[in-house]
Design a protein around this motif. Structure first.
Motif, PDB file in Angstrom:
ATOM      1  N   GLU A   1       0.386  -0.885   0.526  1.00  0.00           N
ATOM      2  CA  GLU A   1      -0.394   0.448   0.254  1.00  0.00           C
ATOM      3  C   GLU A   1       0.855   1.659   0.259  1.00  0.00           C
ATOM      4  O   GLU A   1       0.733   2.049  -0.552  1.00  0.00           O
ATOM      5  CB  GLU A   1      -1.177  -0.757   0.975  1.00  0.00           C
ATOM      6  N   ALA A   2       1.943   1.442   0.403  1.00  0.00           N
ATOM      7  CA  ALA A   2       2.817   2.163   0.842  1.00  0.00           C
ATOM      8  C   ALA A   2       3.614   2.844  -0.624  1.00  0.00           C
ATOM      9  O   ALA A   2       3.413   3.615  -0.811  1.00  0.00           O
ATOM     10  CB  ALA A   2       3.769   2.141   1.596  1.00  0.00           C
TER      11      ALA A   2
ATOM     12  N   VAL B   1      -5.509   1.929   9.171  1.00  0.00           N
ATOM     13  CA  VAL B   1      -5.672   2.951   9.059  1.00  0.00           C
ATOM     14  C   VAL B   1      -4.931   3.686   8.418  1.00  0.00           C
ATOM     15  O   VAL B   1      -3.604   3.689   8.613  1.00  0.00           O
ATOM     16  CB  VAL B   1      -5.666   3.322  10.985  1.00  0.00           C
ATOM     17  N   PHE B   2      -4.973   4.400   7.177  1.00  0.00           N
ATOM     18  CA  PHE B   2      -4.079   5.083   6.745  1.00  0.00           C
ATOM     19  C   PHE B   2      -3.608   6.788   6.292  1.00  0.00           C
ATOM     20  O   PHE B   2      -5.118   7.350   6.778  1.00  0.00           O
ATOM     21  CB  PHE B   2      -4.388   4.574   5.193  1.00  0.00           C
ATOM     22  N   HIS B   3      -2.219   6.985   6.688  1.00  0.00           N
ATOM     23  CA  HIS B   3      -2.666   8.650   7.128  1.00  0.00           C
ATOM     24  C   HIS B   3      -0.886   9.251   5.662  1.00  0.00           C
ATOM     25  O   HIS B   3       0.207   7.839   5.748  1.00  0.00           O
ATOM     26  CB  HIS B   3      -1.751   8.424   8.476  1.00  0.00           C
TER      27      HIS B   3
ATOM     28  N   GLY C   1     -11.230   1.658   7.272  1.00  0.00           N
ATOM     29  CA  GLY C   1     -11.714   0.701   7.011  1.00  0.00           C
ATOM     30  C   GLY C   1     -11.491  -0.634   7.405  1.00  0.00           C
ATOM     31  O   GLY C   1     -10.757  -1.344   8.588  1.00  0.00           O
ATOM     32  N   GLU C   2     -12.733  -1.309   6.925  1.00  0.00           N
ATOM     33  CA  GLU C   2     -11.870  -3.055   8.199  1.00  0.00           C
ATOM     34  C   GLU C   2     -11.296  -2.970   7.727  1.00  0.00           C
ATOM     35  O   GLU C   2     -10.667  -4.943   8.275  1.00  0.00           O
ATOM     36  CB  GLU C   2     -13.997  -3.822   8.065  1.00  0.00           C
ATOM     37  N   ASP C   3     -10.441  -3.454   6.470  1.00  0.00           N
ATOM     38  CA  ASP C   3      -9.761  -4.084   6.527  1.00  0.00           C
ATOM     39  C   ASP C   3      -8.629  -2.918   5.727  1.00  0.00           C
ATOM     40  O   ASP C   3      -9.091  -1.656   5.094  1.00  0.00           O
ATOM     41  CB  ASP C   3      -9.459  -5.294   5.650  1.00  0.00           C
TER      42      ASP C   3
ATOM     43  N   ARG D   1      -8.208   1.714   1.661  1.00  0.00           N
ATOM     44  CA  ARG D   1      -7.537   2.167   1.123  1.00  0.00           C
ATOM     45  C   ARG D   1      -8.499   2.698  -0.344  1.00  0.00           C
ATOM     46  O   ARG D   1      -8.048   4.400  -0.702  1.00  0.00           O
ATOM     47  CB  ARG D   1      -6.746   0.704  -0.120  1.00  0.00           C
ATOM     48  N   ARG D   2     -10.128   2.160  -0.303  1.00  0.00           N
ATOM     49  CA  ARG D   2     -11.270   2.448  -1.297  1.00  0.00           C
ATOM     50  C   ARG D   2     -11.505   3.832  -0.595  1.00  0.00           C
ATOM     51  O   ARG D   2     -11.755   5.524  -1.591  1.00  0.00           O
ATOM     52  CB  ARG D   2     -11.542   1.557  -1.482  1.00  0.00           C
TER      53      ARG D   2
END
Length: 210
Positions: free
Chosen positions: A19-20, A101-103, A186-188, A193-194
């Protein structure tokens, strides 16, 4: 507290590295900016979060640190510090029930937070469906909080603006930190990402057209 199995941590690290790399390609994680996390255990809360000070386009499955619900490192054999915002990751995961959690430091999110410090209102956009809301006849507000270096302060500010889901209205799974960046969850990892990609697109549209 017992530590998760090494294989489980490496699997989480592989997901976060992928993802990164994706977000770095978008220009959202330049250099060492930004941080990503996955929940590994829920009771007690344990997250794998990207280690601090690393080039985000070059992460491997080993470049994660385990933290507890307060954002503190829990592996005594790992001297690496977690990302500076680890405490907020843990708080968001605990408060929302998110599994990821994405920042990131998406430019248009920072501009939007500067332009609309009370929150970014979005209405009548088809892409709102991607974060669980109606495309018409609903105003969705992506909240904005002030930036602070103390994550306990940021956690309190998050609680002030976060609106949990109800039977009729889902939550808004995104947050802007003024002059800093944005979070999505999100839940995963796929859901986080979405939500991140769609929220960024909506913010980019608002900035470009208002």
């Amino acid at each position: 507290m017992s530590l998760p199995a090494a294989e489980q941590v490496r699997a989480a690290g592989a997901v976060l590295a992928t993802e990164a790399s994706r977000f770095s390609g978008y220009g959202w994680m330049r250099g060492t900016a930004g941080n990503l996390s996955l929940v590994i255990d829920r009771d007690p809360l344990v997250l794998a979060v990207t280690a601090s000070g690393l080039e985000k386009s070059e992460l491997t499955d080993r470049d994660v640190v385990l933290i507890d619900g307060g954002g503190r490192s829990i592996d005594p054999t790992d001297p690496r510090p977690p990302s500076a915002e680890a405490g907020l990751h843990a708080h968001i995961a605990a408060r929302t029930g998110a599994g990821a959690v994405f920042h990131v430091h998406a430019f248009d999110a920072v501009v939007a937070g500067h332009r609309w410090p009370e929150g970014v209102a979005i209405r009548d956009m088809e892409m709102l469906k991607g974060i669980g809301h109606r495309a018409h006849d609903e105003t969705v507000v992506i909240p904005v909080i002030d930036n602070h270096q103390d994550m306990t302060v940021e956690a309190a500010r998050f609680d002030e603006v976060y609106v949990p889901a109800t039977d009729d209205v889902p939550e808004v799974p995104a947050l802007i930190v003024a002059n800093h960046g944005m979070y999505a969850w999100g839940e995963d990892a796929a859901a986080a990402r979405r939500h991140l990609e769609i929220a960024e697109w909506l913010l980019r549209f608002q900035v470009a057209t208002r």
